[in-house]
Scaffold this motif. Structure first.
Motif, PDB file in Angstrom:
ATOM      1  N   THR A  91     -82.530  94.590-161.303  1.00 47.29           N
ATOM      2  CA  THR A  91     -83.015  93.784-162.430  1.00 47.29           C
ATOM      3  C   THR A  91     -84.449  93.340-162.193  1.00 47.29           C
ATOM      4  OG1 THR A  91     -80.773  92.953-162.811  1.00 47.29           O
ATOM      5  CG2 THR A  91     -82.570  91.663-163.752  1.00 47.29           C
ATOM      6  N   ILE A 150     -87.030  90.534-164.074  1.00 46.20           N
ATOM      7  CA  ILE A 150     -87.321  89.558-165.130  1.00 46.20           C
ATOM      8  C   ILE A 150     -88.805  89.272-165.047  1.00 46.20           C
ATOM      9  CG2 ILE A 150     -86.761  87.305-166.107  1.00 46.20           C
ATOM     10  CD1 ILE A 150     -84.139  87.434-164.478  1.00 46.20           C
ATOM     11  N   ASN A 193     -92.770  88.511-167.325  1.00 48.72           N
ATOM     12  CA  ASN A 193     -93.578  88.284-168.536  1.00 48.72           C
ATOM     13  C   ASN A 193     -94.798  89.192-168.525  1.00 48.72           C
ATOM     14  OD1 ASN A 193     -95.187  87.209-166.557  1.00 48.72           O
ATOM     15  ND2 ASN A 193     -95.711  85.335-167.685  1.00 48.72           N
ATOM     16  N   ASP A 194     -94.779  90.161-167.624  1.00 51.55           N
ATOM     17  CA  ASP A 194     -95.941  91.010-167.391  1.00 51.55           C
ATOM     18  C   ASP A 194     -95.645  92.421-167.920  1.00 51.55           C
ATOM     19  OD1 ASP A 194     -97.891  92.663-166.332  1.00 51.55           O
ATOM     20  OD2 ASP A 194     -98.019  91.564-164.439  1.00 51.55           O
ATOM     21  N   ALA A 220     -94.702  78.261-165.306  1.00 49.78           N
ATOM     22  CA  ALA A 220     -94.247  78.854-166.571  1.00 49.78           C
ATOM     23  C   ALA A 220     -95.369  79.599-167.282  1.00 49.78           C
ATOM     24  CB  ALA A 220     -93.680  77.770-167.481  1.00 49.78           C
ATOM     25  N   ALA A 250     -97.872  81.127-165.742  1.00 46.76           N
ATOM     26  CA  ALA A 250     -98.505  82.104-164.851  1.00 46.76           C
ATOM     27  C   ALA A 250     -98.725  83.415-165.605  1.00 46.76           C
ATOM     28  CB  ALA A 250     -97.620  82.340-163.628  1.00 46.76           C
ATOM     29  N   PRO A 251     -99.908  83.999-165.494  1.00 45.41           N
ATOM     30  CA  PRO A 251    -100.166  85.237-166.234  1.00 45.41           C
ATOM     31  C   PRO A 251     -99.233  86.380-165.857  1.00 45.41           C
ATOM     32  CG  PRO A 251    -102.220  84.259-165.460  1.00 45.41           C
ATOM     33  CD  PRO A 251    -101.100  83.478-164.824  1.00 45.41           C
ATOM     34  N   SER A 252     -98.761  86.381-164.625  1.00 39.15           N
ATOM     35  CA  SER A 252     -97.835  87.452-164.227  1.00 39.15           C
ATOM     36  C   SER A 252     -96.697  86.855-163.412  1.00 39.15           C
ATOM     37  CB  SER A 252     -98.555  88.522-163.398  1.00 39.15           C
ATOM     38  OG  SER A 252     -97.621  89.490-162.950  1.00 39.15           O
ATOM     39  N   ILE A 253     -95.493  87.027-163.916  1.00 32.74           N
ATOM     40  CA  ILE A 253     -94.284  86.570-163.233  1.00 32.74           C
ATOM     41  C   ILE A 253     -93.384  87.787-163.070  1.00 32.74           C
ATOM     42  CG2 ILE A 253     -92.216  85.142-163.405  1.00 32.74           C
ATOM     43  CD1 ILE A 253     -93.764  83.313-165.340  1.00 32.74           C
ATOM     44  N   ALA A 254     -92.849  87.976-161.884  1.00 29.69           N
ATOM     45  CA  ALA A 254     -91.876  89.054-161.680  1.00 29.69           C
ATOM     46  C   ALA A 254     -90.809  88.564-160.708  1.00 29.69           C
ATOM     47  CB  ALA A 254     -92.558  90.308-161.140  1.00 29.69           C
ATOM     48  N   HIS A 255     -89.579  88.610-161.149  1.00 28.97           N
ATOM     49  CA  HIS A 255     -88.447  88.248-160.296  1.00 28.97           C
ATOM     50  C   HIS A 255     -87.523  89.456-160.243  1.00 28.97           C
ATOM     51  CE1 HIS A 255     -84.642  85.598-159.569  1.00 28.97           C
ATOM     52  NE2 HIS A 255     -85.108  86.119-158.459  1.00 28.97           N
ATOM     53  N   ARG A 256     -87.315  89.980-159.046  1.00 29.91           N
ATOM     54  CA  ARG A 256     -86.513  91.197-158.885  1.00 29.91           C
ATOM     55  C   ARG A 256     -85.223  90.885-158.138  1.00 29.91           C
ATOM     56  NH1 ARG A 256     -90.164  95.400-159.946  1.00 29.91           N
ATOM     57  NH2 ARG A 256     -92.315  94.632-159.948  1.00 29.91           N
ATOM     58  N   HIS A 277     -96.204  75.870-175.349  1.00 28.40           N
ATOM     59  CA  HIS A 277     -96.640  77.168-175.876  1.00 28.40           C
ATOM     60  C   HIS A 277     -95.697  77.693-176.962  1.00 28.40           C
ATOM     61  CE1 HIS A 277     -93.623  78.099-172.923  1.00 28.40           C
ATOM     62  NE2 HIS A 277     -93.718  79.398-173.083  1.00 28.40           N
ATOM     63  N   LEU A 291     -86.239  80.553-170.958  1.00 28.99           N
ATOM     64  CA  LEU A 291     -87.117  80.060-169.894  1.00 28.99           C
ATOM     65  C   LEU A 291     -86.317  79.223-168.891  1.00 28.99           C
ATOM     66  CD1 LEU A 291     -89.948  79.900-168.753  1.00 28.99           C
ATOM     67  CD2 LEU A 291     -90.395  77.932-170.242  1.00 28.99           C
ATOM     68  N   PHE A 350     -84.283  81.610-166.813  1.00 33.40           N
ATOM     69  CA  PHE A 350     -85.110  82.316-165.834  1.00 33.40           C
ATOM     70  C   PHE A 350     -85.418  81.409-164.635  1.00 33.40           C
ATOM     71  CE2 PHE A 350     -89.460  82.492-164.231  1.00 33.40           C
ATOM     72  CZ  PHE A 350     -89.313  83.603-163.409  1.00 33.40           C
ATOM     73  N   TRP A 373     -84.410  81.934-160.825  1.00 35.68           N
ATOM     74  CA  TRP A 373     -85.445  82.084-159.788  1.00 35.68           C
ATOM     75  C   TRP A 373     -85.266  81.033-158.679  1.00 35.68           C
ATOM     76  CZ3 TRP A 373     -89.721  78.523-159.196  1.00 35.68           C
ATOM     77  CH2 TRP A 373     -90.523  78.845-158.089  1.00 35.68           C
TER      78      TRP A 373
END
Lengths: 317, 253
Positions: A144, A146, A148-149, B53, B55-61, B98, B114, B117, B121
């Motif tokens: 998975t 998740i 915003n990019d 919240a 942040a221009p780039s968020i990635a959670h794997r 926002h 949100l 998420f 996280w």
């Protein structure tokens, strides 16, 4: 005596009531639509905590200490229709808020069998939160991302595609959403995810299984469908999903029972997919499973097991 | 089925730090940042929920190779799990500004997403965290008076008599004021010395509460301590040096 709380005409609740009748298990139904006619009193015992009593529409008292188990399938009371005898009276909503607040708080601390406690049910508010718990309890979970990019999402989709796999996307929260496959055309609208992290998942190939756990008992259902989301198979493929009862390998059944216990969800619907190489991947554990859909299609005695468990009966037959 | 793979390298790099997540108006968190900064060797960074919240780039794997997270913040800094030795989580609210102009249905959906998420996280972090999130509150379990008084009774703390019903859903407040504050941190009691039976009750209350760190306010009433209030959000300054030392030990472990 067991307590069944919900809308009596709703299929899972109706099945539980029928099963209690069939097995001769004493029961009381808290019809949520008639909650205005119920009273609830909690008294704080300095040694054992809250003790409760309820009074129903007929004036009959229910000593909650005598209740061995509770099946609760209550909806958000804010969405209940207004009473049939006219417009809501002043104070109705505040009273409804208080009643449900007290009842749900008591369910959390009550010392009887509960399917399921409201606090435990909240793990399903976040799929990724629950997935983390599921992984720690020993199940594989889908790969998975998740994010915003948009660039990260495209890289994930492209990597999965290079390895021959599709990607699906769905809500992270408990909001009901239809699982959708990610199409190349979706790349053009990926900019929208900048507003809110979105969940992408490598599609797990294989066969769906729904496993209902009731205490220590397990009821497996095998689902054959070509749809991305078998609940909407007729809409997505024009053909309804085919369900059949199935025996699960012992280790899988045991893992489902352990998962339910670990999540404090003694009655749960575990969504699994068996991959072509025989592994089982877990998607989620539903804290308030609509088991009637599966019982109706397979004849699995889930409702009977539920009411017997609530009555304190752990028999396996 | 599988066992989750161990994630190596946490907090091992030269820029390893303690992260405090808190609103800029959280004076307790600001105090803690200063006090911890003087006590531990590595940096202590405070980030706000808005910084995360937005942040221009968020990635959670999850569930695959490269499990973990990466926040590329607007200030250019990058947060990853490998950089964290410990987290102080005071995220009691989320930024929604926002979404203010979104359609109400879309806004409610996005707010839920949100929250989900952030819960997922925070729940995935494998470093010591004060406190781990709970579905009802990102900053740790949030119990109302029914739960709290129930735990207090079971733990052997004094509780006032109470009778609740839909017309009277809240118990009357105690007329006395609390005289002692204790903290329970990983099964240790921090605060004024009390008789053994009271200590056991306070520790048992902490176990029932379930947070790694929590505080309990009480007073004396007859032969046992009387419960007043509890919270997963510790007031760090009132815990003084003893709490600070214990927190530093947990976070920099």
């Amino acid at each position: 005596m067991i307590l069944i709380a919900g809308i009596p005409s709703e299929a899972p609740v109706a099945l539980a009531i029928d099963a209690a009748e069939e097995w001769g298990i004493a029961y009381v139904v808290l019809d949520q639509r008639a909650h205005r006619d119920w009273d609830l009193t909690l008294n704080l015992d300095p040694h054992s905590g809250w003790r409760g009593a309820m009074t129903g529409p007929d004036g009959g008292a229910v000593d909650l200490d005598e209740v061995t188990g509770i099946y609760t399938r209550m909806m958000d009371h804010h969405f209940l229709p207004a009473p049939g005898d006219g417009p809501a009276r002043p104070g109705d909503l505040a009273r409804a808020d208080s009643f449900h607040h007290l009842f749900h708080a008591w369910l959390d601390v009550a010392q009887c069998r509960i399917a399921n406690r409201p606090r435990a049910m909240m793990s399903n508010m976040s799929k990724s939160y629950q997935a983390g718990l599921i992984a720690r309890l020993g199940f594989a979970i889908p790969e998975t991302l998740i994010t915003n990019d948009p660039d990260a999402a495209i890289a994930f989709v492209d990597r999965c595609a290079a390895e021959g796999d599709e990607v699906i996307y769905k809500s992270v929260s408990g909001a009901r959403s239809i699982v959708q496959s990610f199409a190349q055309s979706d790349k053009a609208r990926l900019g929208r995810i900048r507003w809110c992290p979105t969940q992408f998942q490598r599609k797990v190939r294989g066969t769906d299984y729904r496993v209902h756990v009731v205490g220590g008992r397990v009821f497996g259902t095998r689902i054959e469908s070509a749809a991305t989301d078998y609940r909407y198979a007729a809409r997505q493929t024009g053909e309804a999903a085919a369900l059949e009862a199935t025996e699960l390998p012992g280790r899988v059944a045991e893992a489902c029972v352990a998962l339910a216990a670990g999540l404090d969800l003694p009655f749960t619907g575990v969504d699994l997919r068996r991959t072509p190489n025989g592994d089982y991947v877990c998607f989620e554990a539903n804290p308030c499973p609509a088991f009637s859909y599966y019982e109706d299609h397979t004849g699995a005695p889930i409702s009977r097991a539920l009411v017997r468990w609530l009555a304190g009966d752990d028999c396996a037959d | 089925m599988r066992r989750p793979a161990a994630r190596g390298g946490r907090g091992a790099g030269p820029s390893a730090m303690i992260l405090i997540i808190a609103d800029p108006s959280d004076t307790g968190a600001l105090w803690l940042r200063g006090a911890l900064g003087r006590r531990v060797a590595g940096p202590v960074r405070l980030v706000t929920p808005a910084q995360l919240a937005y942040a221009p780039s968020i990635a959670h794997r999850l569930g695959g190779p490269g499990d973990g997270f990466r926040f590329a913040l607007a200030d250019g800094d990058v947060l990853t799990g490998e950089r964290l030795t410990g987290v102080v989580n005071r995220m009691v609210g989320m930024p929604f500004a926002h979404l203010a102009h979104a359609h109400p249905d879309d806004r409610a959906y996005a707010e839920g997403e949100l929250h989900a998420f952030l819960l997922g996280w925070l729940g995935s972090l494998d470093c010591p965290m004060l406190n781990e999130p709970s579905p009802d509150c990102l900053a740790g379990p949030l119990f109302g008076e029914i739960h709290a008084r129930h735990f207090a009774a079971l733990a052997g703390l004094g509780v006032g008599a109470a009778r609740l019903d839909p017309a009277n859903p809240s118990a009357p407040a105690l007329t006395t004021r609390p005289t002692m504050r204790h903290f329970v941190l990983e099964g240790r009691l921090i605060g004024p010395i009390v008789p053994a039976a009271d200590r056991d009750s306070l520790l048992q209350f902490g176990r029932l509460w379930g947070a790694r760190l929590m505080q309990i306010d009480s007073d004396e009433a007859g032969d046992r301590r009387r419960f007043h209030a509890a919270s997963s959000l510790a007031d760090f300054p009132s815990g003084g040096e003893a709490l600070l030392r214990a927190v530093a030990e947990v976070l920099a472990r």
